[in-house]
Design an enzyme around this catalytic site. Sequence first.
Site, mmCIF file in Angstrom:
data_model
loop_
_atom_site.group_PDB
_atom_site.id
_atom_site.type_symbol
_atom_site.label_atom_id
_atom_site.label_comp_id
_atom_site.label_asym_id
_atom_site.label_seq_id
_atom_site.Cartn_x
_atom_site.Cartn_y
_atom_site.Cartn_z
ATOM 1 N N SER A 16 0.826 -1.196 0.000
ATOM 2 C CA SER A 16 0.000 0.000 0.000
ATOM 3 C C SER A 16 0.874 1.264 0.000
ATOM 4 O O SER A 16 1.728 1.418 -0.866
ATOM 5 C CB SER A 16 -0.955 -0.058 1.204
ATOM 6 O OG SER A 16 -1.984 0.880 1.103
ATOM 7 N N ASP A 64 -8.604 -4.040 -6.596
ATOM 8 C CA ASP A 64 -8.182 -3.344 -5.375
ATOM 9 C C ASP A 64 -8.867 -1.988 -5.274
ATOM 10 O O ASP A 64 -8.837 -1.193 -6.216
ATOM 11 C CB ASP A 64 -6.665 -3.179 -5.398
ATOM 12 C CG ASP A 64 -6.087 -2.683 -4.088
ATOM 13 O OD1 ASP A 64 -6.844 -2.206 -3.220
ATOM 14 O OD2 ASP A 64 -4.858 -2.774 -3.922
ATOM 15 N N HIS A 73 -7.008 -6.034 -0.909
ATOM 16 C CA HIS A 73 -5.899 -5.087 -0.806
ATOM 17 C C HIS A 73 -4.760 -5.765 -0.058
ATOM 18 O O HIS A 73 -4.896 -6.138 1.096
ATOM 19 C CB HIS A 73 -6.369 -3.845 -0.050
ATOM 20 C CG HIS A 73 -5.321 -2.789 0.101
ATOM 21 N ND1 HIS A 73 -4.719 -2.180 -0.976
ATOM 22 C CD2 HIS A 73 -4.768 -2.229 1.219
ATOM 23 C CE1 HIS A 73 -3.857 -1.279 -0.544
ATOM 24 N NE2 HIS A 73 -3.863 -1.296 0.780
#
Length: 529
Positions: free
Chosen positions: A221, A442, A470
């Site tokens: 991320s 995502d 994710h």
Amino acid sequence: MKKVVGLVAGAAVLVVGVVPIAVAEVARGPAVQPSLAESVRWGPCEQEGGGEPAAVATECATVRVPLDHREPMGHSIKIAINRIKGTASRDGNHLGTLLVNPGGPGASGRTLARYVAAMLPAELRKRYDVVGFDPRGVGASQPTLRCVDPEVYYRAPRPDAVPRSLSEENVLLSRAAHYASRCGNLWSWLLPHMTTENVARDLDVIRAALGEEQISYLGYSYGTYIGSVYATLFPDRVKRLALDSAVNSEEVWYEANLKQDRAFENRHRDFLSWTAGHHNVYGLGSTTRQARFAYNAMRARLHDRPAGGVVGASELDDVFTVGGYSDRVWPELAAAWSAYVGKGDPKPLIAAYDKHGKNDAEDENGYAVYLATQCRDAAWPRDWAKWRADMTRMHRWAPFLTWPNAWFNAPCAFWPVKGGTPVEVRGSRRLPPILMLQSRGDAATPYLGAVNLRRHFPTARMVVESGGNHGVALGGNRCVDRHLFAYLTDGTVPPHGTRCQAVPKPRPATHMVSGRAPGHERLTEVLAR
């Protein structure tokens, strides 16, 4: 990016005239020389929560880094790190240091280090020292950034994040301005230096302190943005670079949040479709349209009558946003929703809020660092009329998250430090092969952003998983993990166009998950801390 949780907590007087702090641009300087870095002194760790503390032996330390990297001999702050040391011989099989970061901004890399070390195959774990770090302002790093009392600021139920009138909007706007003012009053000396570029430079100080000429790095991320900036600034210091669920470096950060809104709308629709497909279990409608109607009706009811006096509309947003990160939580979310609608039982919904949405001191630290970093990294609109126009337009297409996401970031409109100029991320031919891992659906870091980042790194190859979770590595997908393990072992990257099938969607359940969380849900818990 950080799990979107609610932040609006009651009325406050609108704060105006926040005085900007003078900001000096961060210099783009050379790499830290090992002779200028302290050596790391490892010792026992204090008791820590989360991760896999029972499965791996962990040692901890701190590394001093410059507050301002333009003045390396000036004021310093402390970065907390931990290590799960490999056992392979240093003269042959040892592969060096693997630094890890779970994103945020504001999440603890030390928690992720224990998780990664526990999930790596035994032979690979022996060959790496897995090192986690709490970025500046986070967790055990000093100082630890906090701006408000979480018991007061996040007290539930909060006003609805979707304003129904100008007066309701002003309440939410006042709260955002108040938060920004509080951070400025408490941390005026620190906020100008809370940038991703400085985090990347801190990372290079850690590298030097560890005595490593090169490091390997696994980032999830927002952690992919740290890795991208590091690779841009210090390409010769990179041995392996694995980026999971990549941030689009060209959209930091206002545009990135608008793109999130559309992506979360798609994921919420997927959840509603899955729920409708199990109408015989949940009784919430046999089509996606019927399930959406049932969900919206529940949210409208909670606006006026919070469940148990606790879970209102904003708290519901917090809980069900987690479903956008991982479909592993869908069964318990649907079960809580069904119990409330079908049986009038609020207890499962409250339990889901306690587990997934409630904010404590650790969450407040993460939120403060999230804002301090994103508001400082890049310019944000200072005219609220632009926010209102953009959110009103986006809400028509993506009502699930648009306004909650806007209020999560709204303090940036009042932030006491102006946004800077992000590092122009670009890949050098001197970089080794880079591995990117990305799910097609995502929501937090949409797929097209990863495609764009790959264009900036000519040595990158991307594995695309067909699902929507994710963070895909080490979450239960053997195909994805096989590519990661091969890459960490010898730098092997797959050919262009490599695909992995998503793990099957979860089976329905009529109760809350208890005990050890399975697969991707456990990874999500680590990434969302």
